[in-house]
Design a protein around this motif. Structure first.
Motif, mmCIF file in Angstrom:
data_model
loop_
_atom_site.group_PDB
_atom_site.id
_atom_site.type_symbol
_atom_site.label_atom_id
_atom_site.label_comp_id
_atom_site.label_asym_id
_atom_site.label_seq_id
_atom_site.Cartn_x
_atom_site.Cartn_y
_atom_site.Cartn_z
ATOM 1 N N GLU A 36 0.219 3.475 -3.405
ATOM 2 C CA GLU A 36 -0.724 4.403 -2.780
ATOM 3 C C GLU A 36 -1.489 5.229 -3.806
ATOM 4 O O GLU A 36 -2.721 5.336 -3.753
ATOM 5 C CB GLU A 36 0.001 5.340 -1.811
ATOM 6 C CG GLU A 36 -0.918 6.350 -1.149
ATOM 7 C CD GLU A 36 -0.168 7.363 -0.297
ATOM 8 O OE1 GLU A 36 -0.712 8.456 -0.055
ATOM 9 O OE2 GLU A 36 0.973 7.068 0.127
ATOM 10 N N THR A 55 0.806 -1.220 0.000
ATOM 11 C CA THR A 55 0.000 0.000 0.000
ATOM 12 C C THR A 55 0.837 1.266 0.000
ATOM 13 O O THR A 55 0.311 2.353 -0.270
ATOM 14 C CB THR A 55 -0.943 0.017 1.222
ATOM 15 O OG1 THR A 55 -0.149 -0.100 2.415
ATOM 16 C CG2 THR A 55 -1.944 -1.116 1.156
ATOM 17 N N LYS A 71 -4.048 5.729 4.149
ATOM 18 C CA LYS A 71 -3.788 6.892 3.305
ATOM 19 C C LYS A 71 -4.471 6.816 1.941
ATOM 20 O O LYS A 71 -4.551 7.809 1.229
ATOM 21 C CB LYS A 71 -2.282 7.068 3.125
ATOM 22 C CG LYS A 71 -1.548 7.396 4.419
ATOM 23 C CD LYS A 71 -0.044 7.479 4.190
ATOM 24 C CE LYS A 71 0.684 7.770 5.492
ATOM 25 N NZ LYS A 71 2.164 7.785 5.316
ATOM 26 N N THR A 72 -4.945 5.637 1.566
ATOM 27 C CA THR A 72 -5.572 5.487 0.245
ATOM 28 C C THR A 72 -7.027 5.919 0.238
ATOM 29 O O THR A 72 -7.628 6.062 -0.824
ATOM 30 C CB THR A 72 -5.521 4.019 -0.219
ATOM 31 O OG1 THR A 72 -6.359 3.221 0.648
ATOM 32 C CG2 THR A 72 -4.097 3.483 -0.221
ATOM 33 N N LYS A 86 -5.461 4.990 -4.481
ATOM 34 C CA LYS A 86 -6.255 6.191 -4.201
ATOM 35 C C LYS A 86 -7.195 6.507 -5.357
ATOM 36 O O LYS A 86 -8.379 6.817 -5.154
ATOM 37 C CB LYS A 86 -5.328 7.393 -3.985
ATOM 38 C CG LYS A 86 -4.959 7.680 -2.559
ATOM 39 C CD LYS A 86 -4.140 8.963 -2.492
ATOM 40 C CE LYS A 86 -3.794 9.327 -1.061
ATOM 41 N NZ LYS A 86 -2.959 10.551 -1.009
ATOM 42 N N GLU A 119 -0.930 1.276 7.767
ATOM 43 C CA GLU A 119 -0.779 2.740 7.705
ATOM 44 C C GLU A 119 -0.928 3.223 6.268
ATOM 45 O O GLU A 119 -1.569 4.250 6.006
ATOM 46 C CB GLU A 119 0.573 3.142 8.274
ATOM 47 C CG GLU A 119 0.680 2.940 9.785
ATOM 48 C CD GLU A 119 2.082 3.175 10.307
ATOM 49 O OE1 GLU A 119 3.017 3.262 9.478
ATOM 50 O OE2 GLU A 119 2.250 3.261 11.543
ATOM 51 N N GLY A 120 -0.334 2.476 5.332
ATOM 52 C CA GLY A 120 -0.458 2.841 3.923
ATOM 53 C C GLY A 120 -1.893 2.754 3.440
ATOM 54 O O GLY A 120 -2.369 3.606 2.678
#
Length: 237
Positions: free
Chosen positions: A111, A107, A144-145, A115, A140-141
């Motif tokens: 990313e 991810t 963010k998406t 996204k 965590e990744g």
């Protein structure tokens, strides 16, 4: 209670082995829901070796619970999902020649790509989930998406648990805790079975949904589909 989504790919595999329409994928989905399943999952692949794209259309007409379509977000897959608008789209980084899912997304590396896809799916009212390995960095990744949920890839847990290594659940518990903290829902799937599902459920917090196919169908050969689904529901309470 953690929801049970029944993956019916293996029903389609059996049908395709002989041709015709036995067993009937649509009828099995109806029966699974009647027996208590809270969702139906399919994973159409480009070669349609089990679930066919037409199956996805046929199932859209009858699934009364949650409808989860998972797969690699190639153009054909995205067109299907955007047309059918299932409850949830689970993005899985399958290679074309993969026998089954064998890795989660990176991810961090992907990313931007994720996204873009996720924003389009969410604009169309589709809940999104990303298939990930039990890595805090990947969780965590994923956050963010813009994804709604992650699906923890549980093959490593299932293998280690079968060897008696109960500590193998710890990375999953840690990832689920972090995902919840970051606002992500937690799903899980792959090689979960009646043998390991209760232990996994009891030790992984915030578990919203499990998607189970291969083991459940194999178990149903011996015990019957209705009884097996009831066993899963009991263990997931």
């Amino acid at each position: 209670m953690t929801k049970l989504s029944v993956n019916i790919n293996k029903i389609a595999t059996l049908r395709n082995a002989r041709g015709g329409n036995m067993p009937n994928v649509v009828q099995v989905a109806k029966d699974a829901e009647k027996f208590g399943a809270q969702g139906i999952t399919i994973h159409p692949r480009p070669d349609e070796r089990h679930i066919r794209y037409q199956d996805a259309h046929d199932l859209k007409q009858i699934v009364a619970t949650e409808y989860n379509i998972e797969g690699n977000p190639i153009d054909k897959f995205l067109e299907l999902v955007l047309e059918l608008k299932p409850t949830q789209a689970t993005l899985v980084p399958d290679a074309v020649d993969a026998i089954t899912s064998n890795a989660g997304w990176d991810t961090v590396k992907h990313e931007g790509y994720l996204k873009e896809i996720i924003s389009e799916l969410k604009r169309n009212g589709i809940r999104t989930s990303i298939f990930v390995d039990p890595s805090l960095e990947m969780i965590e990744g994923a956050a963010k998406t813009g994804a709604d949920r992650i699906e923890l890839y549980t093959e490593a847990f299932a293998h280690q648990y079968s060897l008696g290594n109960t500590t193998a659940v710890q990375p999953y518990a840690q990832c689920a805790t972090l995902a919840n903290k970051l606002g992500l829902g937690v799903n899980a799937g792959h090689d979960l079975s009646l043998h390991n599902i209760q232990f996994f459920k009891e030790n992984v917090p915030h578990l919203l949904e499990v998607s189970i196919g291969h083991a459940l169908i194999c178990e149903a050969i011996y015990q019957g589909l209705e009884q097996v689904i009831q066993h899963y529901l009991t263990k997931l309470k």
